[in-house]
Scaffold this active site. Structure first.
Site, mmCIF file in Angstrom:
data_model
loop_
_atom_site.group_PDB
_atom_site.id
_atom_site.type_symbol
_atom_site.label_atom_id
_atom_site.label_comp_id
_atom_site.label_asym_id
_atom_site.label_seq_id
_atom_site.Cartn_x
_atom_site.Cartn_y
_atom_site.Cartn_z
ATOM 1 C CG HIS A 55 76.071 75.164 -102.984
ATOM 2 N ND1 HIS A 55 76.349 74.303 -101.939
ATOM 3 C CD2 HIS A 55 75.190 76.089 -102.489
ATOM 4 C CE1 HIS A 55 75.681 74.704 -100.858
ATOM 5 N NE2 HIS A 55 74.971 75.772 -101.173
ATOM 6 C CG ASP A 72 72.626 78.130 -99.387
ATOM 7 O OD1 ASP A 72 73.275 77.066 -99.422
ATOM 8 O OD2 ASP A 72 73.155 79.248 -99.425
ATOM 9 C CB CYS A 123 75.447 71.191 -100.467
ATOM 10 S SG CYS A 123 76.260 70.714 -102.009
#
Length: 209
Positions: A55, A72, A123
């Site tokens: 991630h 994030d 992401c």
């Protein structure tokens, strides 16, 4: 392939005008911001490079306010980041503080809302978008700027809720439109990138296993 490669992210970040400030893509061993008097940013994976990555997060350092920003796309809390990814950034912050400020103090501001769908593999691309906001509006990169205002955040606790999926899908569509406007690299490789980072990519992978 799912997600974004380091080479792709670096090319897109350069297109977005972040090149002079970009310290590169890193795995979880990112040392931090060691030239404390300079605006700087990086994209950091929560896993070691030897794993292939898990991630992506984005970090920015604003020396004027001595603030470290952590973005994030899922908006997880410190505890959840550690629980889900075994990712800790306290050591990085300590190294940054030692190098960046006379009193060894800095502020940390982190995203708390979710902009990415739970099965999305975008992401890294969301991190690129955040870094565009950071280098252009370093005092307000999280929101209140024309780039991040394109996205609608939802509470992290609703990440798995069906009722927010349309909002999160629109965010990914806005992300692709933004990159198509600003990144020649994205335009040249759009079909492949969108396939690898699709809104339901993780679900596709689970079904194919």
């Amino acid at each position: 392939m799912s997600g974004s490669s380091e080479r792709e992210l670096a090319a897109i970040v350069r297109d977005l005008g972040c090149g002079p400030y970009f310290l590169g893509t890193h795995d979880k061993r990112f040392p931090g911001f060691l030239a404390g008097d300079k605006l700087a940013c990086a994209i950091v994976n929560t896993a070691g490079r030897e794993t292939g990555g898990v991630h992506w997060l984005a970090f920015g350092w604003n020396p004027r306010s001595r603030t470290c920003y952590m973005f994030d796309p899922f908006g997880f809390s410190d505890r959840r980041l550690k629980q889900i990814y075994s990712f800790e950034y306290e050591a990085m912050l300590r190294r940054s503080a030692l190098a960046s400020s006379p009193d060894r103090c800095l502020s940390l501001e982190q995203s708390t809302q979710t902009v990415q769908g739970p099965d999305s593999a975008a992401c890294g691309l969301f991190c690129c978008m955040f870094l565009h906001a950071f280098v252009h509006w370093p005092d307000r990169p999280m929101d209140g700027n024309p780039t991040m205002n394109l996205l609608t955040g939802v509470p992290n606790g609703m990440l798995q809720s069906p009722q927010v999926l349309p909002t999160l899908r629109r965010n990914q569509e806005e992300l692709y439109r933004f990159l198509a406007r600003h990144s020649p690299y994205f335009r040249s490789h759009r079909a492949a990138i969108e396939h690898a980072t699709a809104f339901d990519k993780m679900k596709q992978l689970r079904v194919s296993q």
